[in-house]
Design an enzyme around this catalytic site. Sequence first.
Site, PDB file in Angstrom:
ATOM      1  N   SER A 163      -4.511   4.952  -9.232  1.00  0.00           N
ATOM      2  CA  SER A 163      -5.114   3.607  -9.304  1.00  0.00           C
ATOM      3  C   SER A 163      -5.599   3.120  -7.945  1.00  0.00           C
ATOM      4  O   SER A 163      -4.989   3.400  -6.902  1.00  0.00           O
ATOM      5  CB  SER A 163      -4.042   2.641  -9.812  1.00  0.00           C
ATOM      6  N   GLU A 204      -5.084   0.323  -6.965  1.00  0.00           N
ATOM      7  CA  GLU A 204      -3.998  -0.513  -6.427  1.00  0.00           C
ATOM      8  C   GLU A 204      -3.272   0.196  -5.287  1.00  0.00           C
ATOM      9  O   GLU A 204      -2.566  -0.438  -4.508  1.00  0.00           O
ATOM     10  CB  GLU A 204      -3.008  -0.884  -7.528  1.00  0.00           C
ATOM     11  N   TYR A 251       4.109  -1.891  -8.470  1.00  0.00           N
ATOM     12  CA  TYR A 251       3.225  -1.019  -9.266  1.00  0.00           C
ATOM     13  C   TYR A 251       2.427  -0.090  -8.341  1.00  0.00           C
ATOM     14  O   TYR A 251       2.365   1.125  -8.567  1.00  0.00           O
ATOM     15  CB  TYR A 251       2.269  -1.877 -10.109  1.00  0.00           C
TER      16      TYR A 251
END
Length: 328
Positions: free
Chosen positions: A124, A126, A148
Amino acid sequence: MAKTAFITGITGQDGSYLAELLLSKGYRVCGMVRRSSNDSLQRIEHLRDQIEFYQADLLDQSSIAGVLAEVQPDEVYNLGAQSFVATSWSQPVLTAEFTAVGVTRMLDAIRQVCPKARFYQASSSEMYGKVQAVPQKEDTPFYPRSPYGVAKVYGHYITVNYRESYGMFACSGILFNHESPRRGLEFVTRKITHHVARIKMGLEKELRLGNLDAKRDWGFAGDYVVAMWLMLQQDKPEDYVVGTGETHTVREFVEIAFDRVGLDWKKYVVIDPKFIRPAEVDLLLSDPSKAQQELGWRLTVPFHKLVHMMVDSDLAIARQQKMLRAAA
Ligand code: NAP
Ligand code: F7E
């Protein structure tokens, strides 16, 4: 002979689009689902009869190995995860179990029972978090800003490690935000389009949001599952950034969504501190040139069209809900 694909997270947004894609290519599609007292197959209702379902859990090593030994897949797509960033602060350990260690459970099960299977890991954007370069590409250093994001960095590197340690065909797609009418209701795009539609139909009065200044590189999920598949068709396993190369604020998304139904967003949006995160990812912007050049991957849905597609779909749902309410 038809290839066999095994998908974790098949009940999620991406799992549903990937299952459609692979079925259209003639694959035997097997999906891993965890036990639930409810039916979680809503997004793949229309494919139910074409998919083989197997019960296992990313928390349970022996269930994964057992199912993989039975299915003997050619390709494994690991999409299962606790994927909502905000929840990762309230459930950090569970997020690590699903989203980080779950990847090792998958890789190790493959190594033991079907080592020739090709593996895709859902990494991701992120992982870039507090970005160290703009735009972000495959060699941009990671600086995750949530439990996360940290869990995804672990998942990313354990995939690299199994590739380098055991020669497995294992790759990571570093995917930037991708959305669709099937997006979960808690993610900001779908939250906006769901509430815009309900406000337009007179079912609600306001939309409560957090940080409108955050910038994201948003694309259409249906395009991104094509990139996942392409990665597993290459001669060599490599990691790829997948995104649009454009960034927009949450505020822009809100404006376009309200414009679509002819309303002024400023009359309906309320800033609620409850939705502000302990640490924010301010700006994500991809450089997808490697995926474009090496995979031949292309976008089909530009940003405005994506927002319109999601608003129109939620309007149809809200209209139906209004009719049901009137009939009751
Ligand atoms: P999603 O809609 O939240 O779906 C997550 C899936 O994971 C669901 O099918 C869920 O099953 C399953 N799952 C959760 N915990 C599990 C467990 N313990 N065992 C087995 N399955 C479990 O997510 P998505 O948007 O499709 O994203 C797919 C993957 O890509 C995720 O790994 C996500 O982190 C990653 N990703 C997403 C984006 C994006 O913008 N969408 C970007 C980059 C990476 P239930 O139905 O049972 O809950
Ligand atoms: O937030 C801001 C929020 O929850 C986007 C996941 O798929 O993409 C997703 O993670 C932005 C953030 O997605 C609200 O602060 C403002 O800056 O839609 P989101 P995300 O955190 O970017 C990545 C690539 C993944 O891998 C993840 O799995 O919007 N924001 N107000 C809000 N966000 C939410 N959810 N709700 C609000 O009310």
